[in-house]
Design a protein around this motif. Structure first.
Motif, mmCIF file in Angstrom:
data_model
loop_
_atom_site.group_PDB
_atom_site.id
_atom_site.type_symbol
_atom_site.label_atom_id
_atom_site.label_comp_id
_atom_site.label_asym_id
_atom_site.label_seq_id
_atom_site.Cartn_x
_atom_site.Cartn_y
_atom_site.Cartn_z
ATOM 1 N N SER A 197 -13.542 11.234 1.026
ATOM 2 C CA SER A 197 -13.213 12.467 0.298
ATOM 3 C C SER A 197 -14.421 13.402 0.267
ATOM 4 O O SER A 197 -14.265 14.619 0.195
ATOM 5 N N GLN A 198 -15.635 12.829 0.390
ATOM 6 C CA GLN A 198 -16.832 13.688 0.433
ATOM 7 C C GLN A 198 -16.911 14.479 1.744
ATOM 8 O O GLN A 198 -17.208 15.674 1.739
ATOM 9 N N TYR A 199 -16.649 13.806 2.878
ATOM 10 C CA TYR A 199 -16.672 14.596 4.117
ATOM 11 C C TYR A 199 -15.529 15.597 4.107
ATOM 12 O O TYR A 199 -15.625 16.665 4.697
ATOM 13 N N GLY A 200 -14.434 15.238 3.411
ATOM 14 C CA GLY A 200 -13.294 16.167 3.324
ATOM 15 C C GLY A 200 -13.704 17.483 2.702
ATOM 16 O O GLY A 200 -13.391 18.564 3.227
ATOM 17 N N GLU A 201 -14.422 17.390 1.602
ATOM 18 C CA GLU A 201 -14.886 18.620 0.938
ATOM 19 C C GLU A 201 -15.788 19.413 1.875
ATOM 20 O O GLU A 201 -15.678 20.636 1.988
ATOM 21 N N PHE A 202 -16.692 18.708 2.532
ATOM 22 C CA PHE A 202 -17.650 19.369 3.429
ATOM 23 C C PHE A 202 -16.931 20.049 4.603
ATOM 24 O O PHE A 202 -17.156 21.228 4.895
ATOM 25 N N LEU A 203 -16.054 19.309 5.268
ATOM 26 C CA LEU A 203 -15.383 19.875 6.448
ATOM 27 C C LEU A 203 -14.449 21.020 6.051
ATOM 28 O O LEU A 203 -14.312 22.003 6.772
ATOM 29 N N LYS A 204 -13.860 20.884 4.876
ATOM 30 C CA LYS A 204 -12.988 21.962 4.394
ATOM 31 C C LYS A 204 -13.808 23.233 4.198
ATOM 32 O O LYS A 204 -13.356 24.340 4.511
ATOM 33 N N PHE A 219 0.855 -1.189 0.000
ATOM 34 C CA PHE A 219 0.000 0.000 0.000
ATOM 35 C C PHE A 219 0.892 1.241 0.000
ATOM 36 O O PHE A 219 1.691 1.423 0.908
ATOM 37 N N THR A 220 0.739 2.064 -1.029
ATOM 38 C CA THR A 220 1.572 3.264 -1.144
ATOM 39 C C THR A 220 0.669 4.490 -1.115
ATOM 40 O O THR A 220 -0.274 4.603 -1.908
ATOM 41 N N TRP A 221 0.956 5.376 -0.183
ATOM 42 C CA TRP A 221 0.145 6.592 -0.052
ATOM 43 C C TRP A 221 0.388 7.512 -1.241
ATOM 44 O O TRP A 221 1.517 7.686 -1.676
ATOM 45 N N LYS A 222 -0.696 8.078 -1.758
ATOM 46 C CA LYS A 222 -0.572 9.092 -2.813
ATOM 47 C C LYS A 222 -1.383 10.304 -2.399
ATOM 48 O O LYS A 222 -2.352 10.173 -1.642
ATOM 49 N N ASP A 223 -1.024 11.442 -2.945
ATOM 50 C CA ASP A 223 -1.765 12.660 -2.598
ATOM 51 C C ASP A 223 -3.246 12.540 -2.953
ATOM 52 O O ASP A 223 -4.093 13.142 -2.300
#
Ligand SMILES: [Fe+2]
Length: 137
Positions: free
Chosen positions: A125-132, A2-6
């Motif tokens: 990623s959806q909550y990310g947009e919302f919290l941002k 597993f490799t983290w990507k941006d």
């Protein structure tokens, strides 16, 4: 493995760091089972599975707490996804790990891959947009 990507970023630092911990646990588990002719790694595999279970509960609680605080509209469906992951993980860990540690570890690595693909890259990623949009980063 597993490799983290941006592109995996949820845009929330705390949760990205927690997700990176999931990648680390998955990679560690993979390193323990990669060479099946290795000496018996039973204790370390069991410890990693225990860590994964504790981490999963802690991580989901952290996300839910922040989503609740900001009244995230998709909180309920997000929580249901979390509950399903916990139930599936506990189901895997209830199997006879003692006799099938390689097989169950590989199933759990598959479980993590599914988590990344179907939850981190989508629901998180959806909550990310919302919290941002609420000023959280
Ligand atoms: Fe989540």
């Amino acid at each position: 493995m597993f490799t983290w990507k941006d592109s995996f970023s949820s845009k929330i630092n705390e949760f990205d760091n927690q997700h990176k911990r999931l990648f680390d646990l998955g990679n560690h588990l993979y390193s323990l089972v990669r060479n099946q002719s290795n000496d018996d790694n039973y204790d370390e595999i069991m410890q990693t599975l225990q860590d994964l279970q504790e981490y999963t509960i802690y991580h989901f609680q952290s996300e839910e707490k922040l989503m609740e605080q900001f009244k995230y509209p998709k909180l309920l469906s997000h929580k249901i996804e979390h509950e399903t992951f916990i139930r599936d993980l506990q189901g895997l860990l209830k199997k006879d790990v003692d006799d099938n540690q390689i097989k169950i570890s590989l199933e759990i690595i598959q479980f993590i891959a599914n988590w990344i693909e179907n939850h981190i890259l989508k629901s998180d990623s959806q909550y990310g947009e919302f919290l941002k949009s609420k000023g959280i980063e």
